[in-house]
Each structure stands twice: as structure tokens, then as C-alpha cells.
Design a protein around this motif. Structure first.
Motif, PDB file in Angstrom:
ATOM      1  N   ALA A  89      28.099  43.448  29.705  1.00 52.93           N
ATOM      2  CA  ALA A  89      28.599  42.365  30.557  1.00 52.93           C
ATOM      3  C   ALA A  89      29.802  41.670  29.904  1.00 52.93           C
ATOM      4  CB  ALA A  89      27.488  41.358  30.829  1.00 52.93           C
ATOM      5  N   ILE A  90      29.698  41.404  28.614  1.00 52.72           N
ATOM      6  CA  ILE A  90      30.796  40.728  27.916  1.00 52.72           C
ATOM      7  C   ILE A  90      32.047  41.616  27.928  1.00 52.72           C
ATOM      8  CG2 ILE A  90      31.590  39.791  25.691  1.00 52.72           C
ATOM      9  CD1 ILE A  90      28.606  39.136  25.063  1.00 52.72           C
ATOM     10  N   GLY A  91      31.837  42.901  27.619  1.00 52.20           N
ATOM     11  CA  GLY A  91      32.964  43.842  27.576  1.00 52.20           C
ATOM     12  C   GLY A  91      33.653  43.997  28.922  1.00 52.20           C
ATOM     13  N   ALA A  92      32.877  43.981  29.996  1.00 56.45           N
ATOM     14  CA  ALA A  92      33.462  44.079  31.338  1.00 56.45           C
ATOM     15  C   ALA A  92      34.297  42.836  31.634  1.00 56.45           C
ATOM     16  CB  ALA A  92      32.360  44.247  32.381  1.00 56.45           C
ATOM     17  N   TRP A  93      33.779  41.689  31.215  1.00 53.13           N
ATOM     18  CA  TRP A  93      34.527  40.436  31.388  1.00 53.13           C
ATOM     19  C   TRP A  93      35.857  40.498  30.614  1.00 53.13           C
ATOM     20  CZ3 TRP A  93      36.474  36.876  28.003  1.00 53.13           C
ATOM     21  CH2 TRP A  93      36.988  35.692  28.580  1.00 53.13           C
ATOM     22  N   VAL A  94      35.825  41.042  29.417  1.00 56.71           N
ATOM     23  CA  VAL A  94      37.035  41.148  28.586  1.00 56.71           C
ATOM     24  C   VAL A  94      38.086  42.009  29.289  1.00 56.71           C
ATOM     25  CG1 VAL A  94      37.975  42.133  26.435  1.00 56.71           C
ATOM     26  CG2 VAL A  94      35.881  40.745  26.356  1.00 56.71           C
ATOM     27  N   ILE A  95      37.665  43.163  29.791  1.00 57.40           N
ATOM     28  CA  ILE A  95      38.601  44.080  30.444  1.00 57.40           C
ATOM     29  C   ILE A  95      39.235  43.419  31.668  1.00 57.40           C
ATOM     30  CG2 ILE A  95      38.771  46.260  31.743  1.00 57.40           C
ATOM     31  CD1 ILE A  95      36.501  47.312  29.790  1.00 57.40           C
ATOM     32  N   ARG A  96      38.404  42.818  32.490  1.00 55.27           N
ATOM     33  CA  ARG A  96      38.886  42.152  33.713  1.00 55.27           C
ATOM     34  C   ARG A  96      39.832  41.000  33.393  1.00 55.27           C
ATOM     35  NH1 ARG A  96      37.213  43.265  38.736  1.00 55.27           N
ATOM     36  NH2 ARG A  96      37.779  41.468  39.986  1.00 55.27           N
ATOM     37  N   SER A  97      39.419  40.152  32.461  1.00 57.37           N
ATOM     38  CA  SER A  97      40.244  38.978  32.127  1.00 57.37           C
ATOM     39  C   SER A  97      41.582  39.401  31.549  1.00 57.37           C
ATOM     40  CB  SER A  97      39.516  38.090  31.113  1.00 57.37           C
ATOM     41  OG  SER A  97      38.262  37.733  31.618  1.00 57.37           O
ATOM     42  N   ALA A  98      41.574  40.388  30.664  1.00 56.38           N
ATOM     43  CA  ALA A  98      42.827  40.839  30.040  1.00 56.38           C
ATOM     44  C   ALA A  98      43.763  41.410  31.099  1.00 56.38           C
ATOM     45  CB  ALA A  98      42.537  41.862  28.954  1.00 56.38           C
ATOM     46  N   CYS A  99      43.231  42.184  32.037  1.00 54.00           N
ATOM     47  CA  CYS A  99      44.069  42.756  33.100  1.00 54.00           C
ATOM     48  C   CYS A  99      44.672  41.655  33.962  1.00 54.00           C
ATOM     49  CB  CYS A  99      43.273  43.725  33.968  1.00 54.00           C
ATOM     50  SG  CYS A  99      42.904  45.282  33.126  1.00 54.00           S
ATOM     51  N   PHE A 100      43.858  40.686  34.362  1.00 52.75           N
ATOM     52  CA  PHE A 100      44.363  39.600  35.198  1.00 52.75           C
ATOM     53  C   PHE A 100      45.399  38.768  34.453  1.00 52.75           C
ATOM     54  CE2 PHE A 100      41.055  40.653  38.175  1.00 52.75           C
ATOM     55  CZ  PHE A 100      41.546  40.212  39.399  1.00 52.75           C
ATOM     56  N   GLU A 101      45.144  38.466  33.179  1.00 52.28           N
ATOM     57  CA  GLU A 101      46.098  37.636  32.439  1.00 52.28           C
ATOM     58  C   GLU A 101      47.411  38.393  32.225  1.00 52.28           C
ATOM     59  OE1 GLU A 101      43.048  34.399  30.469  1.00 52.28           O
ATOM     60  OE2 GLU A 101      43.507  36.154  29.259  1.00 52.28           O
ATOM     61  N   ALA A 102      47.311  39.669  31.850  1.00 54.17           N
ATOM     62  CA  ALA A 102      48.538  40.456  31.614  1.00 54.17           C
ATOM     63  C   ALA A 102      49.343  40.649  32.903  1.00 54.17           C
ATOM     64  CB  ALA A 102      48.183  41.808  30.996  1.00 54.17           C
ATOM     65  N   ALA A 103      48.645  40.749  34.027  1.00 55.19           N
ATOM     66  CA  ALA A 103      49.349  40.926  35.306  1.00 55.19           C
ATOM     67  C   ALA A 103      50.217  39.708  35.618  1.00 55.19           C
ATOM     68  CB  ALA A 103      48.348  41.173  36.436  1.00 55.19           C
ATOM     69  N   GLY A 104      49.903  38.576  35.012  1.00 55.02           N
ATOM     70  CA  GLY A 104      50.670  37.356  35.249  1.00 55.02           C
ATOM     71  C   GLY A 104      51.855  37.166  34.308  1.00 55.02           C
ATOM     72  N   TRP A 105      51.997  38.010  33.306  1.00 56.88           N
ATOM     73  CA  TRP A 105      53.129  37.853  32.375  1.00 56.88           C
ATOM     74  C   TRP A 105      54.441  38.174  33.081  1.00 56.88           C
ATOM     75  CZ3 TRP A 105      50.440  41.122  27.974  1.00 56.88           C
ATOM     76  CH2 TRP A 105      49.379  40.378  27.456  1.00 56.88           C
ATOM     77  N   ALA A 106      55.476  37.409  32.726  1.00 57.11           N
ATOM     78  CA  ALA A 106      56.763  37.568  33.417  1.00 57.11           C
ATOM     79  C   ALA A 106      57.383  38.945  33.188  1.00 57.11           C
ATOM     80  CB  ALA A 106      57.722  36.474  32.962  1.00 57.11           C
ATOM     81  N   ASP A 107      57.180  39.513  32.001  1.00 54.72           N
ATOM     82  CA  ASP A 107      57.794  40.800  31.687  1.00 54.72           C
ATOM     83  C   ASP A 107      56.823  41.932  32.046  1.00 54.72           C
ATOM     84  OD1 ASP A 107      58.751  43.113  30.548  1.00 54.72           O
ATOM     85  OD2 ASP A 107      59.319  42.169  28.648  1.00 54.72           O
ATOM     86  N   PRO A 108      57.159  42.701  33.102  1.00 52.65           N
ATOM     87  CA  PRO A 108      56.221  43.736  33.567  1.00 52.65           C
ATOM     88  C   PRO A 108      56.236  45.011  32.722  1.00 52.65           C
ATOM     89  CG  PRO A 108      58.167  43.707  34.943  1.00 52.65           C
ATOM     90  CD  PRO A 108      58.369  42.644  33.915  1.00 52.65           C
ATOM     91  N   THR A 109      56.929  44.983  31.576  1.00 51.94           N
ATOM     92  CA  THR A 109      56.870  46.167  30.710  1.00 51.94           C
ATOM     93  C   THR A 109      55.860  45.973  29.581  1.00 51.94           C
ATOM     94  OG1 THR A 109      58.562  45.433  29.148  1.00 51.94           O
ATOM     95  CG2 THR A 109      59.336  46.580  31.134  1.00 51.94           C
ATOM     96  N   LEU A 110      55.385  44.746  29.407  1.00 52.03           N
ATOM     97  CA  LEU A 110      54.490  44.470  28.284  1.00 52.03           C
ATOM     98  C   LEU A 110      53.106  45.080  28.505  1.00 52.03           C
ATOM     99  CD1 LEU A 110      55.372  40.734  27.575  1.00 52.03           C
ATOM    100  CD2 LEU A 110      56.148  42.759  26.316  1.00 52.03           C
ATOM    101  N   THR A 111      52.575  45.654  27.453  1.00 56.56           N
ATOM    102  CA  THR A 111      51.241  46.252  27.535  1.00 56.56           C
ATOM    103  C   THR A 111      50.187  45.264  27.041  1.00 56.56           C
ATOM    104  OG1 THR A 111      51.517  47.153  25.319  1.00 56.56           O
ATOM    105  CG2 THR A 111      52.100  48.597  27.160  1.00 56.56           C
ATOM    106  N   VAL A 112      48.950  45.508  27.428  1.00 55.07           N
ATOM    107  CA  VAL A 112      47.847  44.711  26.891  1.00 55.07           C
ATOM    108  C   VAL A 112      46.817  45.671  26.296  1.00 55.07           C
ATOM    109  CG1 VAL A 112      46.575  44.526  29.106  1.00 55.07           C
ATOM    110  CG2 VAL A 112      46.223  42.814  27.305  1.00 55.07           C
TER     111      VAL A 112
END
Ligand code: C2E
Ligand code: MG
Ligand code: MG
Ligand code: MG
Length: 288
Positions: A89-112
Motif C-alpha cells: 500500500a505504501i509503495g503504491a502511494w509512492v508511485i502514484r504521488s511521484a507521478c502526479f507531482e512530476a507531471a506538474g513540473w514545468a519542464d516536461p523533460t525531467l524524469t522522476v
């Protein structure tokens, strides 16, 4: 281990041991509730190119903000979460949160980069969790990198390997974390679809620098011959940065560039970041 009954009895009534058992029980109790109570956050640490110093992405690192005991390190609670099954459950939360946060970064070339425990690969859900996180957040698969340790291959389970390949086919990249510190044999490098090696900080920070430089060179040679990139972790000083750069490692991560930062600071950090001072210093080091 205890030699006589006296010693054994002493162990059983060891007040220290009892206190530790109680503390563990309490932590376990709190850990099972932490997700529901929203006590987890991710902090982000930049990963930079050694060539031009620019940020290529960030690693997401988990923090447990326990209200009574304060922030607890993942090194402490991840093993426990794995043991009691909460890691899923914790790991799934980590994956989801990281994807959502990275999707909001201004530079769309940055990886997470996201750390995924070997235990999470024991369950087929991992594929579904990753694909749903990408789809729902809108993050391109090519921007997600999953960090696994050699431990993921110790089971030698064909299912685990197949799951890694499924992620690879989805366009997600895989990095081998803490390279050189595990127990797996090098033969696993043949069957496993990774595209990056993370050189463990123990090599970078070693006092015996000529030996560790030789080891880092050897790891780089493995990376080069397999056609994968290399990143050095735990780079703390200008000297370490200059050495890593001179030796030909592609990227760096460490306190020298930045400590991990709260998610809300990332946007500002990206817009203000200037690689020039880091490069200038490294060039001076090389001349000196
Ligand atoms: P890791 O993936 O190898 O992460 C690197 C660790 O080194 C992080 O510790 C980071 O804060 C620390 N670090 C970064 N730069 C430096 C430096 O210059 N010097 C030193 N001394 N340390 C540096 P952290 O955040 O405490 O995480 C520890 C480990 O816990 C991670 O090692 C990873 O294995 C695990 N972990 C962290 N987040 C997660 C997660 O979301 N899921 C899982 N399964 N494991 C996680
Ligand atoms: Mg990692
Ligand atoms: Mg590591
Ligand atoms: Mg580590």
C-alpha cells in the motif's frame, strides 16, 4: 547461543529487550495507520549531468512524518513495512504521488526516479499500479524511472523478471540502485532490462580513494560495455564531484548539488538552478 539457563533467563527478562519489543510493536501499530493518516511525504533530490551540470530529473525519497517521534528514515521503516506487508500500500502511494507531482513540473523533460522494493515485485499488481499512475497523472512513461536493488533478482523468480520486462515494454526505465553492494552475481546483468547503474555512495565516499576510483572505473566499464548510463550517488564535496566527472560518470546526485527538498520547493529550484558554479569549481579542481 545462550550458554546456560541462567543466561537464557537473563535474556528473557532483559528490560532493554522488552522495551525494544514494545517500541517495535508501537512502531508497527503506527505504521499500519500512517498512510490513512497522511503521514507520508516525498522529498526530491536532483540528478545532474556531469557534462553540462543541468538537472535531468529528481529521485523521490519517502519520509514518514510521525507526529510523536518526528521524521523517521525509510532505512528504518521500509524493512518493517516489508515484513508486515504494508509495503504494497505504501509503495503504491509512492508511485502514484511521484507521478502526479512530476507531471506538474514545468519542464516536461525531467524524469522522476522512484524506489520500488523487491517485495512489491512479488505481486502482479505492480504493473497495474504503475500503468494506472501514469494514465491518471498524464506522466509520459519515458519520464518514470524505477530504482531497484540487486535484491529484486535474488529470488530468481521468472515472474519477477517478467514484471521488470513488462515495465520496460511500457516505456518505463529501470535503474540498478546501490550497484556493487548486493549479493547477486554479475550474471543477472544478462537477463535484466535496466538502462542505468547507480554507483553506491560507499564507493564515492571511500577514504581509500585510489582503490575506490579503480572500482568506479570498473563499474563504468561494465556500464559502457552494456550500453547503460551511470550515476554516482552520495557526492558531497567539490572534490568528489570533480573526480566523478573526470572519471567519465554521466550523472551525479548528492548533497553537493542539493539535499532532498520538499515537493513544493521543486518548481522554484528548477527555475533558479544555475549549473555554472558547479562546473567552474570542477574545472578548477581538475587544473589544481
Ligand atoms: P537510496 O535509494 O540509495 O537513496 C539514496 C539515499 O542517500 C537517500 O537516503 C538520500 O537522502 C541519501 N543521500 C543523498 N545524497 C547524499 C549524500 O550526498 N550523502 C549522504 N550521506 N547521503 C545522501 P534516504 O532518503 O534516507 O533513503 C534511504 C533508502 O531508503 C534509499 O536509498 C532507498 O533504498 C530507501 N527508500 C527511500 N524512499 C523509498 C521508497 O519510497 N520506497 C522504498 N521501497 N524504499 C525507499
Ligand atoms: Mg534510490
Ligand atoms: Mg542508492
Ligand atoms: Mg541505499
Amino acid at each position: 547461543q545462550a550458554k546456560g539457563l541462567g543466561r537464557a533467563r537473563y535474556c528473557v527478562f532483559d528490560p532493554d529487550l522488552e522495551a525494544r519489543a514494545l517500541a517495535r510493536h508501537q512502531i508497527e501499530f503506527d505504521l499500519r495507520r500512517a498512510l490513512g493518516l497522511r503521514e507520508f511525504v516525498l522529498v526530491y533530490q536532483p540528478q545532474n549531468s556531469t557534462r553540462d551540470g543541468r538537472i535531468s530529473g529528481f529521485e523521490a525519497l519517502l519520509r514518514w512524518m510521525q507526529p510523536v517521534r518526528g521524521p523517521i528514515s525509510p532505512a528504518e521503516f521500509i524493512p518493517l513495512a516489508e515484513e508486515i506487508g504494508e509495503i504494497h500500500a505504501i509503495g503504491a502511494w509512492v508511485i502514484r504521488s511521484a507521478c502526479f507531482e512530476a507531471a506538474g513540473w514545468a519542464d516536461p523533460t525531467l524524469t522522476v526516479a522512484v524506489n520500488v522494493s523487491p517485495v512489491q515485485f512479488e505481486n502482479d499488481n505492480i504493473i497495474q499500479i504503475v500503468s494506472a499512475a501514469l494514465k491518471d497523472s498524464g506522466l509520459a512513461a519515458s519520464r518514470l524511472e524505477i530504482e531497484v536493488t540487486e535484491g529484486v533478482l535474488l529470488t530468481e523468480s521468472p515472474e519477477v523478471l517478467e514484471r521488470l520486462w513488462s515495465l520496460n515494454r511500457m516505456g518505463v526505465s529501470i535503474a540498478m540502485d546501490d550497484f556493487g553492494t548486493g549479493y547477486a552475481s554479475l550474471s543477472y546483468l544478462n537477463s535484466f532490462p535496466f538502462s542505468k547503474i547507480k554507483i553506491d555512495k560507499s564507493f564515492v565516499q571511500s577514504e581509500h580513494s585510489s582503490r575506490s576510483q579503480a572500482l568506479i572505473s570498473a563499474i563504468l566499464a561494465i556500464g559502457t560495455s552494456l550500453g547503460v548510463t551511470t550515476i554516482a550517488e552520495g557526492v558531497e564535496t567539490p572534490d568528489q564531484f570533480a573526480a566523478i566527472r573526470a572519471i567519465g560518470c554521466h550523472s551525479v546526485q548528492g548533497y553537493y548539488i542539493s539535499r532532498p527538498m520538499p515537493a513544493e520547493d521543486v518548481a522554484d529550484y528548477i527555475s533558479r538552478f544555475d549549473p555554472e558554479p558547479f562546473l567552474r569549481h570542477a574545472e578548477q579542481e581538475q587544473i589544481a
